[in-house]
Design an enzyme around this catalytic site. Structure first.
Site, short mmCIF file in Angstrom:
data_model
loop_
_atom_site.label_atom_id
_atom_site.label_comp_id
_atom_site.label_asym_id
_atom_site.label_seq_id
_atom_site.Cartn_x
_atom_site.Cartn_y
_atom_site.Cartn_z
N HIS A 19 39.15 -74.09 62.92
CA HIS A 19 38.40 -74.86 61.92
C HIS A 19 37.78 -76.12 62.51
CE1 HIS A 19 37.32 -76.12 57.83
NE2 HIS A 19 37.45 -77.34 58.34
N ASN A 67 23.37 -75.48 58.86
CA ASN A 67 23.31 -76.54 57.86
C ASN A 67 24.48 -77.48 58.09
OD1 ASN A 67 21.07 -75.37 56.58
ND2 ASN A 67 22.39 -74.02 55.38
N HIS A 102 29.40 -73.01 60.88
CA HIS A 102 28.85 -71.66 60.90
C HIS A 102 27.38 -71.70 61.26
CE1 HIS A 102 28.53 -73.19 56.76
NE2 HIS A 102 27.41 -72.49 56.65
P1 AMP Z 1 25.92 -73.19 53.95
O1 AMP Z 1 25.12 -73.53 52.73
O2 AMP Z 1 25.14 -73.34 55.22
O3 AMP Z 1 27.24 -73.91 53.97
O4 AMP Z 1 26.18 -71.63 53.85
C1 AMP Z 1 27.36 -71.07 53.39
C2 AMP Z 1 27.10 -69.58 53.28
O5 AMP Z 1 28.34 -68.95 53.11
C3 AMP Z 1 26.21 -69.18 52.11
O6 AMP Z 1 25.07 -68.50 52.61
C4 AMP Z 1 27.11 -68.26 51.29
O7 AMP Z 1 26.41 -67.18 50.73
C5 AMP Z 1 28.13 -67.80 52.33
N1 AMP Z 1 29.43 -67.40 51.81
C6 AMP Z 1 30.23 -68.10 50.97
N2 AMP Z 1 31.38 -67.42 50.74
C7 AMP Z 1 31.30 -66.29 51.48
C8 AMP Z 1 32.17 -65.17 51.68
N3 AMP Z 1 33.37 -65.08 51.08
N4 AMP Z 1 31.75 -64.18 52.50
C9 AMP Z 1 30.57 -64.24 53.11
N5 AMP Z 1 29.70 -65.26 52.97
C10 AMP Z 1 30.06 -66.28 52.16
#
Ligand code: AMP
Length: 115
Positions: free
Chosen positions: A46, A85, A98
């Protein structure tokens, strides 16, 4: 972190559609894809974001996997965009580092002037 959804995916505690994985990195399909190809690439350990004192070797390893994700998803030739982001103004919603890998169609997103 016990309440981090991406830590839970990395630990296989909640399901995800995994694209690639090794001992340090995991890539999985975004649950809410914004383009035909939308994969998230994360370190298993993390870190809140790219500025969170991530060891350079781990950052290098994370980014070195982007090309492999692109190959697996068939967008190596057509191209793609990577996005990390970061923080509130970056509209980061999941606070575990990520990298989005987006492709499979022309990107609709364009940078515009700030509000
Ligand atoms: P961000 O806005 O850059 O923090 O992106 C977070 C991303 O995580 C978003 O595109 C969500 O659709 C994705 N996300 C959230 N929960 C999950 C999950 N359990 N599995 C896969 N993607 C996820």
């Amino acid at each position: 972190m016990s309440d981090c959804i991406f830590c839970k995916i990395a630990a296989h505690e909640i399901p995800a559609s995994i694209v690639l994985e090794d001992d340090e990195i995991i890539a999985f399909e975004d649950v809410n894809p914004q383009l035909p190809v939308h994969v998230l690439l994360i370190p298993k350990e993390h870190y809140a974001n790219v500025g969170d004192a991530v060891p350079p070797e781990l950052l290098g390893k994370l980014f070195s996997k982007v090309g492999e994700v692109a190959r697996i998803k068939g967008v190596e030739e057509s191209g793609y965009r990577i996005i990390a982001n970061t923080g509130e103004d970056g509209r980061q919603t999941v606070h575990h580092l990520h990298v989005h890998v987006l492709g499979g169609a022309q990107m609709p997103i364009r940078m515009g002037p700030a509000d």
